[in-house]
Write an enzyme that holds these catalytic residues in place. Structure first.
Site, mmCIF file in Angstrom:
data_model
loop_
_atom_site.group_PDB
_atom_site.id
_atom_site.type_symbol
_atom_site.label_atom_id
_atom_site.label_comp_id
_atom_site.label_asym_id
_atom_site.label_seq_id
_atom_site.Cartn_x
_atom_site.Cartn_y
_atom_site.Cartn_z
ATOM 1 C CE LYS A 1 9.929 1.419 -6.517
ATOM 2 N NZ LYS A 1 9.476 1.616 -5.138
ATOM 3 C CG ASN A 2 10.313 5.313 -5.607
ATOM 4 O OD1 ASN A 2 9.471 4.411 -5.540
ATOM 5 N ND2 ASN A 2 11.539 5.177 -5.105
ATOM 6 C CB CYS B 1 11.389 -2.436 0.864
ATOM 7 S SG CYS B 1 11.266 -2.912 -0.849
ATOM 8 N NE ARG C 1 10.233 2.633 4.052
ATOM 9 C CZ ARG C 1 10.030 2.253 2.790
ATOM 10 N NH1 ARG C 1 9.805 0.998 2.501
ATOM 11 N NH2 ARG C 1 10.040 3.140 1.831
ATOM 12 C CG ASP D 1 15.883 3.681 -3.070
ATOM 13 O OD1 ASP D 1 15.852 3.263 -1.898
ATOM 14 O OD2 ASP D 1 15.004 4.412 -3.559
ATOM 15 N NE ARG E 1 7.043 -3.648 -3.856
ATOM 16 C CZ ARG E 1 7.312 -3.101 -2.699
ATOM 17 N NH1 ARG E 1 7.642 -3.856 -1.689
ATOM 18 N NH2 ARG E 1 7.252 -1.806 -2.541
HETATM 19 C C1 EPZ Z 1 11.019 6.893 -0.646
HETATM 20 O O1 EPZ Z 1 10.529 6.293 0.553
HETATM 21 C C2 EPZ Z 1 11.127 5.791 -1.654
HETATM 22 N N1 EPZ Z 1 9.809 5.188 -1.818
HETATM 23 C C3 EPZ Z 1 12.137 4.755 -1.197
HETATM 24 O O2 EPZ Z 1 12.282 3.853 -2.270
HETATM 25 C C4 EPZ Z 1 13.477 5.428 -0.894
HETATM 26 O O3 EPZ Z 1 14.337 4.484 -0.283
HETATM 27 C C5 EPZ Z 1 13.285 6.610 0.064
HETATM 28 O O4 EPZ Z 1 12.282 7.521 -0.453
HETATM 29 C C6 EPZ Z 1 14.580 7.408 0.290
HETATM 30 O O5 EPZ Z 1 15.032 7.921 -0.929
HETATM 31 C C7 EPZ Z 1 8.887 5.785 -2.566
HETATM 32 O O6 EPZ Z 1 9.108 6.832 -3.147
HETATM 33 C C8 EPZ Z 1 7.583 5.095 -2.724
HETATM 34 P P1 EPZ Z 1 11.599 8.986 3.167
HETATM 35 P P2 EPZ Z 1 9.959 7.210 1.708
HETATM 36 O O7 EPZ Z 1 10.317 9.510 3.750
HETATM 37 O O8 EPZ Z 1 9.289 8.382 1.117
HETATM 38 C C9 EPZ Z 1 12.546 8.873 7.894
HETATM 39 C C10 EPZ Z 1 12.847 1.802 -3.304
HETATM 40 O O9 EPZ Z 1 13.657 0.856 -3.223
HETATM 41 N N2 EPZ Z 1 11.165 9.394 8.066
HETATM 42 O O10 EPZ Z 1 12.389 9.884 2.305
HETATM 43 O O11 EPZ Z 1 9.163 6.326 2.598
HETATM 44 C C11 EPZ Z 1 12.539 7.458 7.331
HETATM 45 O O12 EPZ Z 1 12.376 6.498 8.343
HETATM 46 C C12 EPZ Z 1 12.437 2.490 -2.064
HETATM 47 O O13 EPZ Z 1 12.340 2.197 -4.374
HETATM 48 C C13 EPZ Z 1 10.699 9.660 9.331
HETATM 49 O O14 EPZ Z 1 11.376 9.456 10.339
HETATM 50 O O15 EPZ Z 1 11.302 7.635 2.418
HETATM 51 C C14 EPZ Z 1 13.874 7.412 6.658
HETATM 52 O O16 EPZ Z 1 14.860 7.147 7.609
HETATM 53 C C15 EPZ Z 1 12.453 1.772 -0.814
HETATM 54 N N3 EPZ Z 1 9.434 10.179 9.448
HETATM 55 C C16 EPZ Z 1 14.067 8.823 6.138
HETATM 56 O O17 EPZ Z 1 13.193 9.642 6.914
HETATM 57 C C17 EPZ Z 1 8.640 10.409 8.370
HETATM 58 O O18 EPZ Z 1 7.498 10.879 8.552
HETATM 59 C C18 EPZ Z 1 13.748 9.052 4.674
HETATM 60 O O19 EPZ Z 1 12.486 8.480 4.363
HETATM 61 C C19 EPZ Z 1 9.133 10.133 7.097
HETATM 62 C C20 EPZ Z 1 10.406 9.623 6.962
#
Ligand code: EPZ
Length: 439
Positions: free
Chosen positions: A29-30, A124, A129, A312, A404
């Site tokens: 998915k991702n 989610c 985020r 995840d 989803r």
């Molecule tokens: C991706 O989310 C995935 N979603 C998530 O999948 C997954 O949990 C996550 O990566 C971590 O592996 C998609 O790919 C669509 P991040 P993403 O940016 O990209 C912080 C699922 O169940 N952060 O890697 O949104 C953030 O708050 C899901 O399939 C900032 O602070 O995650 C988090 O603590 C849910 N500022 C950490 O970094 C930013 O600008 C990692 O988030 C970006 C992120």
């Protein structure tokens, strides 16, 4: 038009059976969300194969069609996209707010048209985020970014390569910045980039369209801008999280399951933990067999960016540890609010205490079926695992979250011997029929 209807479906499970047999996991998915958004960057036809047939994909494809791109769904698992007919850079399609991957249209449209207006993303509810790292990257490439009226608006006269250091290894920011940089002038270096398999898959896809990206999968990605991208045919990698969910379900039900269509290297963090708990894990070229013949033991886990233990898979692992012997501690290292499902698990008899980012899981000998509600995608999968273990019937509502991310979840579980159906929550006759059938 692509189906988007929301029915009030629920899962009903009669637990207590060991899962056994083989299933094949769907595709990631991702990775798909990044790849589909990136597909609009070419003015030629792009064919994406191995698409997972899940709701998030339908929502993103509708948004891609809404900006004027040609979206031709060949079948459930294949789509053709042509971005040559895009006629607006405004993505205001209301459904898009429901998914996280919508923000990839920002990087894709900005990278191609130097302008993109996209509704702030949803996804989610597992923490705050923020998207500051995405914005920092776009600005470093020369864009001006504003958030107004619920939209993120990124505009640039010219995009010029730059050196970007991410404060955290964000998957979304890494993918978005790669897309914004592929047609920028000169070289972009992303340091502390995310190394997840889906980041590598999106980079491979962009390279198949003519981009020049090196280093994806390491923490330094180098991108040399190219004038334009061309058409391509690309197959998405298998879904690491779906594979892990079935591996954990096998261990939790003391089963014997071979999970096919897997890249075993992507599963190493989970495999190591299952072995530590006492399960047998056998790796093949593109399959993994998990066998648990006894009650497993306890462990300590901290979720981390890849190659660490994935956030995840944290809820599913908690459901397993809830029925293992001893006390386990799970520390959530990515999101501040990803233990909300613990209250739902408690209805089935678990003994878990949450203190800040830690869940202290005191294993219990058995669970009992209950009516529960899925608070988000992976938490919903965890409730399914608990339902498969629990004695008696479990109903899980709000399964639209689960759908989803999991294709034909109940069917795949049934193929492994589970008594599990999806049905309309209001249809009491169907519930009775299921109960009579499984006894
Ligand atoms: C991706 O989310 C995935 N979603 C998530 O999948 C997954 O949990 C996550 O990566 C971590 O592996 C998609 O790919 C669509 P991040 P993403 O940016 O990209 C912080 C699922 O169940 N952060 O890697 O949104 C953030 O708050 C899901 O399939 C900032 O602070 O995650 C988090 O603590 C849910 N500022 C950490 O970094 C930013 O600008 C990692 O988030 C970006 C992120």
């Amino acid at each position: 038009m692509i189906r988007l209807e929301i029915k009030m479906d629920q899962y009903i499970i009669k637990g207590g059976k060991a899962l056994a047999g083989e299933i094949s996991v769907s595709w990631a998915k991702n990775a798909a969300l990044g790849i589909l958004a990136a597909a609009v960057m070419a003015d030629e036809t792009v064919t994406v194969e191995n698409l997972p047939d899940i709701r998030d994909i339908d929502i993103l494809l509708n948004a891609i069609a809404s900006v004027g791109a040609v979206v031709e769904r060949i079948d459930k698992h294949c789509v053709r996209i042509n971005g040559g007919t895009v006629n607006t850079i405004i993505v205001a399609n209301d459904n898009i707010r429901k998914i996280r991957g919508s923000y990839y249209l920002l990087g894709a449209l900005l990278g191609k048209y130097k302008s993109a207006h996209v509704l702030l993303p949803g996804g989610c509810d597992i923490g705050s985020r923020p998207i500051d790292q995405h914005i920092k990257g776009f600005e470093a490439l020369g864009a001006t970014v504003r958030i107004q009226h619920g939209m993120i608006e990124a505009e640039a006269v010219d995009l010029v390569g730059n050196h970007i250091y991410l404060d955290m290894a964000s998957v979304g920011a890494t993918i978005n910045i790669m897309m914004a940089a592929v047609m920028a002038e000169g070289q972009t270096i992303i340091e502390n980039s995310a190394k997840e398999p889906h980041v590598v898959d999106v980079a491979n896809f962009l390279n198949s369209m003519g981009a020049n990206i090196k280093g994806a999968g390491t923490d330094v990605i180098r991108i040399v801008g190219v004038p334009k991208l061309h058409g391509s045919t690309y197959s998405i990698i298998p879904d690491q999280i779906e594979a892990g969910t079935f591996m954990i379900a096998a261990a939790a039900t003391k089963g014997d399951v071979t999970v096919r269509n897997v890249i075993p290297r992507h599963m190493e963090a989970l495999t190591a933990k299952l072995v530590e708990l006492g399960a047998e894990v056998e790796e093949f070229d593109d399959a993994i067999r998990v066998v648990a013949t006894k009650r497993l033991g306890s462990t300590q886990i901290k979720t981390l960016p890849y190659p660490g233990f994935p956030t995840d898979m944290q809820p599913q692992m908690t459901a397993l540890l809830a029925v293992c012997a001893g006390t386990s501690i799970i520390t959530e290292g990515i999101y501040e609010n990803r233990f909300k499902y613990v209250d739902e698990l408690a209805r089935m008899g678990t003994n878990i205490k949450v203190e800040g980012n830690n869940a202290i899981v005191n294993g219990v000998a058995e669970l009992t079926g209950a009516s529960v509600v899925a608070p988000d995608l992976r938490a919903g999968a965890a409730l399914v695992i608990a339902g498969l273990v629990a004695e008696g019937f479990t109903t899980i509502e709000q399964i639209r979250y689960v759908e989803r991310g999991y294709e034909c979840f109940e069917k795949k579980m049934r193929d492994l011997g589970a008594d599990m159906e999806k049905m309309d929550s209001e249809d009491m006759k169907a519930v009775q029929k299921f109960k009579l059938k499984v006894g």
